[in-house]
Design an enzyme around this catalytic site. Structure first.
Site, mmCIF file in Angstrom:
data_model
loop_
_atom_site.group_PDB
_atom_site.id
_atom_site.type_symbol
_atom_site.label_atom_id
_atom_site.label_comp_id
_atom_site.label_asym_id
_atom_site.label_seq_id
_atom_site.Cartn_x
_atom_site.Cartn_y
_atom_site.Cartn_z
ATOM 1 N N LYS A 13 0.815 -1.218 0.000
ATOM 2 C CA LYS A 13 0.000 0.000 0.000
ATOM 3 C C LYS A 13 0.851 1.273 0.000
ATOM 4 O O LYS A 13 0.436 2.268 -0.563
ATOM 5 C CB LYS A 13 -1.074 -0.015 1.079
ATOM 6 C CG LYS A 13 -0.651 0.169 2.509
ATOM 7 C CD LYS A 13 -1.871 0.120 3.410
ATOM 8 C CE LYS A 13 -1.533 -0.268 4.840
ATOM 9 N NZ LYS A 13 -0.739 0.688 5.594
ATOM 10 N N ARG A 87 -9.302 1.177 10.430
ATOM 11 C CA ARG A 87 -8.874 -0.201 10.613
ATOM 12 C C ARG A 87 -9.850 -0.986 11.483
ATOM 13 O O ARG A 87 -9.621 -2.154 11.744
ATOM 14 C CB ARG A 87 -7.528 -0.197 11.294
ATOM 15 C CG ARG A 87 -6.532 -1.066 10.501
ATOM 16 C CD ARG A 87 -5.252 -0.682 10.516
ATOM 17 N NE ARG A 87 -4.055 -1.298 10.700
ATOM 18 C CZ ARG A 87 -2.927 -0.705 10.340
ATOM 19 N NH1 ARG A 87 -2.949 0.464 9.763
ATOM 20 N NH2 ARG A 87 -1.788 -1.288 10.546
ATOM 21 N N ARG A 126 12.066 -8.603 6.511
ATOM 22 C CA ARG A 126 12.301 -7.172 6.340
ATOM 23 C C ARG A 126 13.306 -6.639 7.368
ATOM 24 O O ARG A 126 13.290 -7.031 8.524
ATOM 25 C CB ARG A 126 10.988 -6.411 6.498
ATOM 26 C CG ARG A 126 11.141 -4.932 6.250
ATOM 27 C CD ARG A 126 9.858 -4.265 5.885
ATOM 28 N NE ARG A 126 8.856 -4.419 6.922
ATOM 29 C CZ ARG A 126 7.561 -4.416 6.683
ATOM 30 N NH1 ARG A 126 7.112 -4.305 5.457
ATOM 31 N NH2 ARG A 126 6.716 -4.550 7.668
ATOM 32 N N ARG A 159 12.358 -4.242 12.852
ATOM 33 C CA ARG A 159 11.446 -3.443 13.678
ATOM 34 C C ARG A 159 10.762 -4.355 14.683
ATOM 35 O O ARG A 159 10.422 -5.488 14.333
ATOM 36 C CB ARG A 159 10.365 -2.804 12.790
ATOM 37 C CG ARG A 159 10.707 -1.421 12.336
ATOM 38 C CD ARG A 159 9.711 -0.804 11.382
ATOM 39 N NE ARG A 159 8.344 -1.293 11.442
ATOM 40 C CZ ARG A 159 7.400 -0.955 10.558
ATOM 41 N NH1 ARG A 159 7.682 -0.148 9.566
ATOM 42 N NH2 ARG A 159 6.182 -1.428 10.647
ATOM 43 N N ARG A 170 -0.404 -9.538 14.244
ATOM 44 C CA ARG A 170 -0.937 -8.515 13.320
ATOM 45 C C ARG A 170 -1.955 -9.132 12.366
ATOM 46 O O ARG A 170 -2.957 -8.523 12.024
ATOM 47 C CB ARG A 170 0.197 -7.867 12.519
ATOM 48 C CG ARG A 170 0.973 -6.869 13.354
ATOM 49 C CD ARG A 170 2.225 -6.420 12.648
ATOM 50 N NE ARG A 170 1.968 -5.522 11.540
ATOM 51 C CZ ARG A 170 2.916 -5.116 10.692
ATOM 52 N NH1 ARG A 170 4.149 -5.554 10.811
ATOM 53 N NH2 ARG A 170 2.627 -4.299 9.728
#
Ligand code: AMP
Length: 220
Positions: A13, A87, A126, A159, A170
Site C-alpha cells: 500500500k 482499521r 524485512r 522493527r 498482526r
C-alpha cells in the site's frame, strides 16, 4: 477526491499510495507514519501508542480517530488518501460522521489483498534503517553490505513489530478487526465505489488498475 486504501499487511500500500499521490496531488495521510512520528517526538500520544504498536495490536479507536480527524481537517479541497485508517468498523463509522459533518464523503475504497504466506515471508525478512527509515529484505532487496544501510551506514534492525510472533498477532488483528471494515464498505455503504484488488499481481498492473478507476472519478 477522497480515497480510502484498505490492505492486508504487506500488500504494497505504501508504493500504491505514492503512485496515487504523485498522479492526483492528494494529501497522503498514513496513520502508521503519523504514529511513528509521534513516537519519535515522544509525545503523549506516541507514548500511549507504543505498547500496542510493538505487540501488533491496534491503538485504541478514540486516540486514532481524534488524530486522523484532526489531520483530515487540515487538508484542502484537492482531497486526500487515507492509508491504514480506518482499521476497525468503529473507526469507519466515526470517519463517516466526521466527513458528513463537513458535507463530505469518501468517494472510493480500494482494497489490496495478498495471501498469508506472502505476508509472513515479506514481513519476517524485512530489515529497516533506524536512522533514515530505508527498508530492505534479506532475500529480495539486499543492501550492498549485509546488515548495513546503503544510505548512511547505520546497522539495520528488525522493527519490533516485524518479528514473527508479532506478525502472527498482526494477522489475527487484521482478520478480527480490519476485515470487517472491508465488509462494512461492501455491504453497508453501497453508494461508495469499492474495488477488491489482487496485490499478488505485479505492482505496475495494480497501479494501472487503480489509475483507470481514479481517472474516471477525476474526469467526472
Ligand atoms: P502500519 O504502519 O499502518 O502497519 O501501522 C503500524 C501500527 O500502528 C499498527 O500495527 C497499529 O499498532 C498502529 N496503527 C496504525 N493505524 C492504526 C489504526 N487505524 N488503528 C489502530 N492502530 C493503528
Amino acid at each position: 477526491m477522497r480515497v480510502v486504501l484498505l490492505a492486508t499487511p504487506e500488500a504494497g500500500k505504501g508504493t500504491q499510495c505514492k503512485n496515487i499521490v504523485d498522479r492526483y496531488g492528494l494529501v497522503h495521510l498514513s496513520s502508521g507514519d503519523i504514529l511513528r512520528r509521534q513516537r519519535a517526538e515522544s509525545t503523549d500520544l506516541g507514548e500511549k501508542a507504543q505498547t500496542y504498536m510493538d505487540s501488533g495490536a491496534l491503538v485504541p479507536d478514540g486516540l486514532i480517530v481524534e488524530m486522523m480527524v484532526s489531520a483530515i481537517s487540515k487538508t484542502t479541497d484537492a482531497g486526500f488518501i487515507l492509508d491504514g485508517f480506518p482499521r476497525t468498523v468503529n473507526q469507519a463509522v466515526e470517519l463517516d460522521k466526521a466527513l458528513t459533518g463537513n458535507s463530505q464523503k469518501v468517494d472510493i475504497v480500494l482494497n489490496l489483498e495478498v495471501g498469508e504466506d506472502v505476508i509472513i515471508d515479506r514481513i519476517s525478512g524485512r530489515r529497516s534503517c533506524p536512522q533514515c527509515g530505508a527498508v530492505y529484505h534479506i532475500e529480495n532487496l539486499k543492501p550492498k553490505v549485509e546488515g548495513i544501510c546503503d544510505n548512511d551506514g547505520a546497522r539495520l534492525i528488525q522493527r519490533p513489530d516485524d518479528s514473527s510472533d508479532v506478525v502472527r498477532n498482526r494477522l489475527k488483528t487484521y482478520h478480527q478487526q480490519t476485515k470487517p471494515v472491508v465488509d462494512y464498505y461492501k455491504n453497508c455503504r453501497s453508494e461508495i465505489e469499492f474495488y477488491d484488488i489482487d496485490a499478488n499481481e505485479a505492482a505496475g498492473k495494480v497501479k494501472a488498475f487503480i489509475f483507470e478507476k481514479l481517472d474516471v472519478l477525476v474526469s467526472v
